[in-house]
Design an enzyme around this catalytic site. Structure first.
Site, PDB file in Angstrom:
ATOM      1  N   GLU A  52      26.384   5.181  69.580  1.00 33.91           N
ATOM      2  CA  GLU A  52      25.803   3.845  69.384  1.00 33.91           C
ATOM      3  C   GLU A  52      25.638   3.073  70.687  1.00 33.91           C
ATOM      4  O   GLU A  52      24.753   2.224  70.800  1.00 33.91           O
ATOM      5  CB  GLU A  52      26.652   3.039  68.396  1.00 33.91           C
ATOM      6  CG  GLU A  52      26.603   3.557  66.953  1.00 33.91           C
ATOM      7  CD  GLU A  52      27.620   4.660  66.671  1.00 33.91           C
ATOM      8  OE1 GLU A  52      28.273   5.132  67.630  1.00 33.91           O
ATOM      9  OE2 GLU A  52      27.760   5.041  65.496  1.00 33.91           O
ATOM     10  N   PHE A 114      37.353   0.397  53.806  1.00 36.61           N
ATOM     11  CA  PHE A 114      37.037   1.533  54.666  1.00 36.61           C
ATOM     12  C   PHE A 114      35.910   1.151  55.635  1.00 36.61           C
ATOM     13  O   PHE A 114      34.863   0.645  55.235  1.00 36.61           O
ATOM     14  CB  PHE A 114      36.616   2.748  53.828  1.00 36.61           C
ATOM     15  CG  PHE A 114      36.236   3.922  54.694  1.00 36.61           C
ATOM     16  CD1 PHE A 114      37.182   4.528  55.511  1.00 36.61           C
ATOM     17  CD2 PHE A 114      34.928   4.384  54.737  1.00 36.61           C
ATOM     18  CE1 PHE A 114      36.833   5.588  56.343  1.00 36.61           C
ATOM     19  CE2 PHE A 114      34.567   5.446  55.558  1.00 36.61           C
ATOM     20  CZ  PHE A 114      35.531   6.048  56.361  1.00 36.61           C
ATOM     21  N   GLN A 115      36.127   1.390  56.897  1.00 34.77           N
ATOM     22  CA  GLN A 115      35.194   1.070  57.973  1.00 34.77           C
ATOM     23  C   GLN A 115      34.783  -0.401  57.995  1.00 34.77           C
ATOM     24  O   GLN A 115      33.674  -0.745  58.366  1.00 34.77           O
ATOM     25  CB  GLN A 115      33.970   1.987  57.928  1.00 34.77           C
ATOM     26  CG  GLN A 115      34.357   3.424  58.245  1.00 34.77           C
ATOM     27  CD  GLN A 115      33.183   4.327  58.551  1.00 34.77           C
ATOM     28  OE1 GLN A 115      32.088   4.122  58.037  1.00 34.77           O
ATOM     29  NE2 GLN A 115      33.414   5.331  59.387  1.00 34.77           N
ATOM     30  N   LYS A 164      26.834  -4.066  52.564  1.00 31.02           N
ATOM     31  CA  LYS A 164      26.073  -3.072  51.822  1.00 31.02           C
ATOM     32  C   LYS A 164      25.552  -3.613  50.489  1.00 31.02           C
ATOM     33  O   LYS A 164      24.464  -3.255  50.044  1.00 31.02           O
ATOM     34  CB  LYS A 164      26.959  -1.853  51.580  1.00 31.02           C
ATOM     35  CG  LYS A 164      26.198  -0.636  51.140  1.00 31.02           C
ATOM     36  CD  LYS A 164      27.136   0.564  51.077  1.00 31.02           C
ATOM     37  CE  LYS A 164      26.397   1.810  50.632  1.00 31.02           C
ATOM     38  NZ  LYS A 164      27.324   2.957  50.575  1.00 31.02           N
ATOM     39  N   MET A 471      31.674   4.799  94.311  1.00 29.18           N
ATOM     40  CA  MET A 471      31.816   3.410  94.727  1.00 29.18           C
ATOM     41  C   MET A 471      33.288   3.007  94.801  1.00 29.18           C
ATOM     42  O   MET A 471      33.692   2.275  95.707  1.00 29.18           O
ATOM     43  CB  MET A 471      31.049   2.490  93.766  1.00 29.18           C
ATOM     44  CG  MET A 471      31.015   1.048  94.195  1.00 29.18           C
ATOM     45  SD  MET A 471      30.357   0.845  95.862  1.00 29.18           S
ATOM     46  CE  MET A 471      28.646   0.508  95.524  1.00 29.18           C
TER      47      MET A 471
HETATM   48  C1  LIG Z   1      32.087   1.691  82.120  1.00 28.46           C
HETATM   49  C2  LIG Z   1      32.548   1.504  83.517  1.00 28.46           C
HETATM   50  N1  LIG Z   1      33.755   1.969  83.903  1.00 28.46           N
HETATM   51  C3  LIG Z   1      34.181   1.794  85.175  1.00 28.46           C
HETATM   52  C4  LIG Z   1      33.409   1.149  86.094  1.00 28.46           C
HETATM   53  C5  LIG Z   1      33.893   0.932  87.518  1.00 28.46           C
HETATM   54  N2  LIG Z   1      33.039   1.666  88.460  1.00 28.46           N
HETATM   55  C6  LIG Z   1      32.038   1.063  89.144  1.00 28.46           C
HETATM   56  S1  LIG Z   1      31.198   2.132  90.099  1.00 28.46           S
HETATM   57  C7  LIG Z   1      32.168   3.401  89.647  1.00 28.46           C
HETATM   58  C8  LIG Z   1      31.936   4.781  90.187  1.00 28.46           C
HETATM   59  C9  LIG Z   1      30.698   5.369  89.646  1.00 28.46           C
HETATM   60  O1  LIG Z   1      30.695   6.747  89.942  1.00 28.46           O
HETATM   61  P1  LIG Z   1      29.361   7.583  89.810  1.00 28.46           P
HETATM   62  O2  LIG Z   1      28.747   7.333  88.479  1.00 28.46           O
HETATM   63  O3  LIG Z   1      29.651   8.987  90.140  1.00 28.46           O
HETATM   64  O4  LIG Z   1      28.420   6.918  90.888  1.00 28.46           O
HETATM   65  P2  LIG Z   1      28.598   6.903  92.494  1.00 28.46           P
HETATM   66  O5  LIG Z   1      29.288   5.639  92.855  1.00 28.46           O
HETATM   67  O6  LIG Z   1      29.393   8.107  92.862  1.00 28.46           O
HETATM   68  O7  LIG Z   1      27.196   6.929  92.995  1.00 28.46           O
HETATM   69  C10 LIG Z   1      33.156   2.983  88.755  1.00 28.46           C
HETATM   70  C11 LIG Z   1      34.204   3.863  88.176  1.00 28.46           C
HETATM   71  C12 LIG Z   1      32.158   0.660  85.641  1.00 28.46           C
HETATM   72  N3  LIG Z   1      31.330  -0.022  86.452  1.00 28.46           N
HETATM   73  N4  LIG Z   1      31.745   0.869  84.368  1.00 28.46           N
END
Ligand SMILES: Cc1ncc(C[n+]2csc(CCOP(=O)(O)OP(=O)(O)O)c2C)c(N)n1
Ligand SMILES: [Mg+2]
Lengths: 571, 178
Positions: A52, A114-115, A164, A471
């Site tokens: 979803e 339920f749900q 529902k 990042m």
């Molecule tokens: C749902 C979610 N969880 C955690 C984060 C924190 N976060 C920001 S950037 C990042 C790393 C992203 O890694 P990747 O998708 O491999 O991209 P890269 O930075 O390596 O290009 C994280 C964990 C986020 N922004 N969103």
């Protein structure tokens, strides 16, 4: 139409048809079966997703690519809670999305049926508005209001929770056209006095900068912004979400500002004598340290949402209104000023601090994205995920057209890129749509490859595989003495094989010499989705960077030799 | 130490400088109270009292909210309230000289020898005895919140068994709308 009294579900689907809905992204379940049943006889195309969250991001990408509302339909309980991240993403970035959730029968509400989940309760903070339908005859009015609220003023997500018994029971109410919402006003033109005061300040400025935000994109105000900028001789900077409203190849455009903005955009903002934000809410990733942000510059703030004034910044003049209308009203009132010296200074900065990267020493993400930009010429729809690749995409993709840049800004939602691209491709079947995603974020919604595959969608998905949550690794390297913690994505699958397992064409870039050939091959491939995996250098950092909470003067252009203090800003 | 200088339970403890009274005119829709309350909690405001009542227009309600919090974000918070679809109008009446009033019921557990002093205090504040029992009296008083605070302070040397305050309601004077 036959004379039989429609069910609530049938009426609802008819209302959606009247709203012009052509696609619904959804996944069914017990409480939503009547709604899915009504879709069988509808002209609306149901796109079955695999999760979803993907449905809401698809609706979101659909909406960002067109301005038309995106619609998601899910079941109660866990189906509904899986939409929360999508709602937050749309809410933070003001995207018109309508989410329909099935709910258990009214009698069971509050009894742990339920749900059952208190879905309106769970989602209050992440919607513009929401409804729990108590009477089937409310469906026509509520649907009309939901689309009106989602798409007008400052757009945003609206949720309708549908028990529902309501969707199964009869609905005798007629369709509704008029809106009666006394507490809801939609600003249009700005107040003439503030506009003329702003025009005077703009005409008097010697070092003006126009900051183009998402509000300009939403209002389709790019053309007016260019006219105004040209008349004033004012350089333009864009926020992450403002990209593309003004053609980034325009000579007055200095690119993105903020934490990972171009050095010249940030320099111009730091030294301007007037900054006008056009539909931007001064996000903390733009301002950095607030009390040192543009202290000496006159500030003008145009926003359709008056609650944004004085929230982060106290503007000298605030104008409530639609960004395009306000810009159009400003154009005839401003006098061109002599800004030649200022424009020359901005050009000096542009030449002195260009975006740069090394082309040797392995495959670099910047190189791949720079070449993708050369290939797409700013004309493809680019959807990104969140992380280093997103910032590099923001730096190197020069977006030329409005609504051709789709990225999760306010929420920074990993997992957004692929489904958003899918939604955009459904909305724009004739455009080239590229998703640029990281290996981390891609894996959060990768199941939607199936959705793309079964519809032979021509999306191209560029996976930037650095085998890291890059990042976060960058922050740990720069600010936490390189004590890496929970960022190594060991165990990544072979993404080429993964795509192939879905029956999707997949290509790999290993060397700089492969870049152009492989990207072009993917770009031209029209028989279905195409995944391109770029196996890039593992340890690379995005620069320039203004550490969170630091002033613009704290900008780092390249990796510093000394250790940096931990950032004071939140994120 | 005189009784009046003590801060009695049930009186307002927070610095009255950051106390604000906001009137919110809302459509009578399900969830509107939660949406309004969430704006306050998200901005770190503490709701001291909240009165919801039907308004002169059917389908609309009036909320009178006394709250404390950072004054510098008040204006912005009110705009965030006004932005809610079901909120027709939100007005800060803090420095408005609006007519304000509140009602309180105070149950005192008392012996017969304490009664005369309690009744004296009651009379002074124009309070009415609405229940007269063997071991207790219940007083009803209305007026400004400050008056109520003063009376409760005075009574706090006795055994206040229960206290119910309605919370402040107010109305703008003249033809100005609340
Ligand atoms: C749902 C979610 N969880 C955690 C984060 C924190 N976060 C920001 S950037 C990042 C790393 C992203 O890694 P990747 O998708 O491999 O991209 P890269 O930075 O390596 O290009 C994280 C964990 C986020 N922004 N969103
Ligand atoms: Mg990565």
């Amino acid at each position: 139409m036959d004379a039989r009294i429609p069910t609530g579900a049938e009426k609802l689907i008819q209302c959606l048809e009247r709203e012009g809905v052509e696609h619904i992204f959804g996944l069914s379940g017990g409480a939503a079966i009547p709604l899915f049943d009504a879709l069988v006889d509808s002209s609306i195309k149901l796109i079955l997703v695999r999760h979803e969250q993907g449905a809401v991001h698809m609706a979101d990408g659909y909406a960002r690519a067109t301005g038309r509302p995106g619609v998601a339909l899910v079941t109660s309980g866990p189906g509904a809670t899986n939409t929360v991240t999508g709602l937050l993403t749309a809410h933070m970035d003001s995207v018109p999305v309508v989410v329909l959730t099935g709910q258990c029968v009214s009698d069971m509400l509050g009894k742990d049926g339920f749900q059952e989940a208190d879905v309106t309760g769970i989602t209050y903070p992440v919607v513009k508005h929401s409804y729990l339908v108590r009477d089937a005859n409310g469906i026509p009015r509520i649907t009309r209001e939901a689309f009106h609220i989602a798409t007008t003023g400052r757009p945003g997500p609206v949720l309708i929770d549908l028990p529902k018994d309501i969707t199964q029971g009869p609905c005798t109410a007629p369709f509704v056209d008029e809106i009666n919402l006394p507490g809801y006003t939609i600003p249009g033109r700005g107040e003439p006095e503030s506009i003329s005061a702003a025009a005077d300040l703009l005409s008097a400025a010697r070092r003006p900068v126009l900051c183009i935000g998402h509000g300009t994109v939403i209002a389709d105000g790019g053309k007016a912004a260019v006219t105004l900028a040209e008349k004033l001789g004012a350089p333009v900077v864009a926020t992450l979400l403002g990209k593309g409203a003004v053609d980034e190849n325009h000579p007055l455009h200095l690119g993105m500002l903020g934490m990972h903005g171009t050095a010249y955009a940030n320099r111009a903002v730091a030294e301007c004598d007037l900054l006008m934000a056009v539909g931007s809410r001064w996000d903390d990733r733009i301002t950095g340290k607030l009390d040192e942000f543009c202290c000496d510059a006159v500030k003008i703030h145009i926003d359709i949402d008056p609650a944004e004034f004085n929230k982060m910044i106290r503007p000298d003049i605030s104008i409530v209104g639609d960004a395009r209308l306000v810009l159009e009203d400003l154009i005839p009132l401003v006098e061109p000023a002599d800004t030649d010296a200022w424009l020359r200074r901005c050009e000096t900065w542009r030449n002195k601090y260009p975006l740069k990267y090394a082309r040797q020493g392995g495959l670099r993400t910047q190189h791949v994205i720079d070449r993708l930009n050369a290939l797409t010429q700013g004309q493809a729809v680019i959807a990104t995920d969140v992380g280093q690749h997103q910032m590099w995409a923001a730096q190197f993709c020069k977006v030329s057209a409005n609504r051709h840049w789709i990225s999760s800004g306010g929420a920074g939602t990993m997992g957004f890129g692929l489904p958003a691209a899918i939604g955009a491709q459904f909305a724009c079947p004739n455009k080239k749509v590229w998703a640029i995603v990281g290996d981390g974020g891609f894996q959060m919604t990768q199941a939607e490859l199936a959705t793309a595959a079964i519809h032979d969608l021509r999306i191209k998905c560029l996976i930037i595989n650095n085998n890291y949550l890059g990042m976060v690794r960058q922050w740990q390297e720069l600010f936490f003495e390189n004590r890496l913690s929970g960022v190594d994505l060991e165990g990544n699958p072979d993404f080429v094989k993964l795509a192939q397992a879905y029956g999707i064409k997949a290509l790999r870039i290993r060397r700089p010499a492969d870049i152009d050939r492989i990207l072009a091959q993917a770009h031209e491939y029209d028989d279905g989705p195409c995944v391109v995996v770029a196996e890039v250098a593992k340890e690379d950092n995005v620069f320039p960077m203004i550490p969170a909470g630091a002033p613009m003067t704290g900008m780092i252009i390249e990796k510093p030799k000394h250790r940096l203090d931990k950032p004071t800003g939140s994120t | 130490m005189s009784a009046a200088s003590m801060i009695a339970p049930g009186t307002r403890s927070s610095d009255s400088k950051n106390m604000h009274t906001i009137s919110v005119f809302v459509a009578d829709e399900p969830g509107v109270l939660v949406r309004v309350a969430m704006v306050f909690s998200r901005r770190g405001y503490n709701i001291e009292s909240l009165v919801v009542s039907p308004s002169a227009r059917s389908g609309f309600s009036r909320m009178t909210i006394t709250c404390s919090g950072d004054t510098s974000i008040l204006e912005q918070m009110i705009k965030q309230l006004a932005k809610l679809v079901d909120v027709i109008r939100a007005v800060d009446h803090t420095d408005d000289n609006a007519y304000e009033t509140e009602i309180a019921l105070i149950k005192l557990q008392c012996d017969t020898d304490e009664r005369s002093e309690i009744l004296q205090i009651a009379e002074h504040f124009n309070a009415k005895v609405v229940d007269y029992g063997i071991e207790s009296v219940v007083l009803r008083v209305y007026g400004s919140s400050e008056k109520m605070d003063a009376m409760i302070s005075l009574l706090s040397i006795f055994k206040v068994a229960e206290l119910v305050r309605s919370g402040k309601i107010l109305m703008a004077r003249g033809i100005k709308s609340t």
